[in-house]
Design a protein around this motif. Structure first.
Motif, mmCIF file in Angstrom:
data_model
loop_
_atom_site.group_PDB
_atom_site.id
_atom_site.type_symbol
_atom_site.label_atom_id
_atom_site.label_comp_id
_atom_site.label_asym_id
_atom_site.label_seq_id
_atom_site.Cartn_x
_atom_site.Cartn_y
_atom_site.Cartn_z
ATOM 1 N N TYR A 171 -5.644 -5.467 -6.720
ATOM 2 C CA TYR A 171 -5.679 -4.003 -6.647
ATOM 3 C C TYR A 171 -6.675 -3.487 -7.655
ATOM 4 O O TYR A 171 -6.589 -3.863 -8.836
ATOM 5 N N SER B 36 0.772 -1.716 4.321
ATOM 6 C CA SER B 36 0.152 -2.951 4.796
ATOM 7 C C SER B 36 0.355 -4.087 3.810
ATOM 8 O O SER B 36 0.649 -5.224 4.198
ATOM 9 N N ILE B 37 0.197 -3.797 2.511
ATOM 10 C CA ILE B 37 0.421 -4.815 1.494
ATOM 11 C C ILE B 37 1.890 -5.224 1.464
ATOM 12 O O ILE B 37 2.223 -6.412 1.335
ATOM 13 N N ASN C 104 -6.791 -2.590 4.496
ATOM 14 C CA ASN C 104 -5.596 -1.991 5.068
ATOM 15 C C ASN C 104 -5.301 -2.594 6.429
ATOM 16 O O ASN C 104 -5.220 -1.895 7.427
ATOM 17 N N LEU D 206 -3.668 -11.342 -4.081
ATOM 18 C CA LEU D 206 -3.862 -9.933 -3.768
ATOM 19 C C LEU D 206 -4.368 -9.232 -5.021
ATOM 20 O O LEU D 206 -3.842 -9.438 -6.106
ATOM 21 N N SER E 119 1.405 -0.057 -4.023
ATOM 22 C CA SER E 119 1.070 -0.873 -2.854
ATOM 23 C C SER E 119 1.208 -0.036 -1.588
ATOM 24 O O SER E 119 2.021 0.886 -1.521
#
Length: 316
Positions: free
Chosen positions: A316, A276-277, A10, A314, A273
């Motif tokens: 998740y 921050s993303i 984050n 990225l 998301s």
């Protein structure tokens, strides 16, 4: 005193808010353990096989597996199409007309369709034949898009989008070689950008909107629009659309240019998301040059988005 070092990524503009950054690590929760969370390492990689696209040194454009076609993974390397067995030994199926760019694939368990924005191709797993989709190879073919952008499969129907249009076409049941019909309204101005199927719903994406269709079992048009599921956000990155175990994720876009990651199990999509993303997404040179996949490690499911132009991944 225990120091809580396990947590998710984050990073904000200032580390005074949150200085955590996870690279090649993911959080594991254990409600019965002495420590409730820990950081686990992402497994490493090794070179498994090398494909040879003739004299041209082009990149791999697609990897695709079909649940009902055992021990085979399909790959598009440049303009060559392969399938790989359980030992990852490649067999060349044939070639397509482009050497780079996005390639989409879909299957009903017998036929595997490939589209590259210019043409479509079919692999028949029952006889091993690989052909371009045209009337020469399939005389009963009618209405197949002249520039197929992306494809998907819903209950045995192949759904194919036409590039630079607001049109989507559907095949006869379990027959991608027959007569295709246009099922989208053609009165709108927005162009289709992608499609995906999750839990018996086909999502048709435009840059700033989504329409959801389902198999109504009607004739001659089998699909019907769910008028309760129309959204004022869309998806400009067809490569970000991925599905796994009844979930579909994608990079959502709006008319004002904002982006976020969203997911759905067939109902209304929700944002997953963080701010921050989304700040990272806003700083990318080309957030829509993205190719996403789902995978699973030890019961943990991951959605991974690879941004080629910006050279960033990225997860998740």
């Amino acid at each position: 005193m225990r120091v809580p070092i396990a947590g998710s990524t984050n990073p904000l503009l200032s580390p005074n808010f949150d200085s955590q950054l996870s690279q090649n690590l993911y959080v594991v929760d254990d409600s019965t353990g002495k420590s409730k969370t820990a950081m686990n390492k992402i497994p490493g990689y090794f070179l498994a096989t090398t494909l040879d696209a003739g004299s041209s040194n082009f990149d791999i454009r697609l990897l695709y597996t079909v649940r009902d076609i055992q021990n085979k993974m399909f790959a598009v390397d440049g303009d060559e199409v392969y399938f790989l067995d359980s030992t990852l030994t490649p067999t060349n199926l044939g070639s397509i007309g482009t050497t780079e760019g996005f390639v989409s694939s879909a299957s009903n368990g017998i036929y595997v369709m490939f589209v590259d924005g210019q043409d479509g191709y079919l692999y028949n797993s029952s006889n091993g034949v690989f052909n371009e989709i045209n009337v020469t190879n399939y005389p009963s073919l009618l209405g197949f898009p002249t520039q197929p952008l992306m494809c998907a499969e819903l209950d045995g129907f192949f759904v194919v989008l036409q590039s630079e249009s607001n049109q989507a076409f559907v095949s006869p049941l379990n027959d991608p070689t027959g007569e295709y019909t246009n099922f989208l309204d053609t009165t709108g101005n927005s162009l289709v950008t992608g499609c995906g199927v999750v839990n018996s719903r086909v999502f048709i994406f435009k840059a700033d909107s989504i329409e959801v269709w389902y198999d109504a079992g009607t004739s001659p048009q089998p699909l019907a629009r769910d008028n309760s599921m129309r959204y004022d956000f869309g998806c400009s990155s067809r490569g970000s659309i991925a599905t796994y175990k009844g979930r579909m994720a994608f990079l959502a876009s709006t008319s004002d240019g904002s982006t976020s990651f969203m997911s759905t199990r067939g109902a209304a999509p929700t944002v997953f998301s963080t701010s921050s993303i989304e700040e990272i997404l806003q700083g990318l040179a080309d957030p829509f040059d993205c190719r996403a996949i789902f995978y699973e490690i030890n019961g943990h499911e991951f959605y991974q988005a690879n941004f080629t132009t910006d050279n960033i991944t990225l997860t998740y």
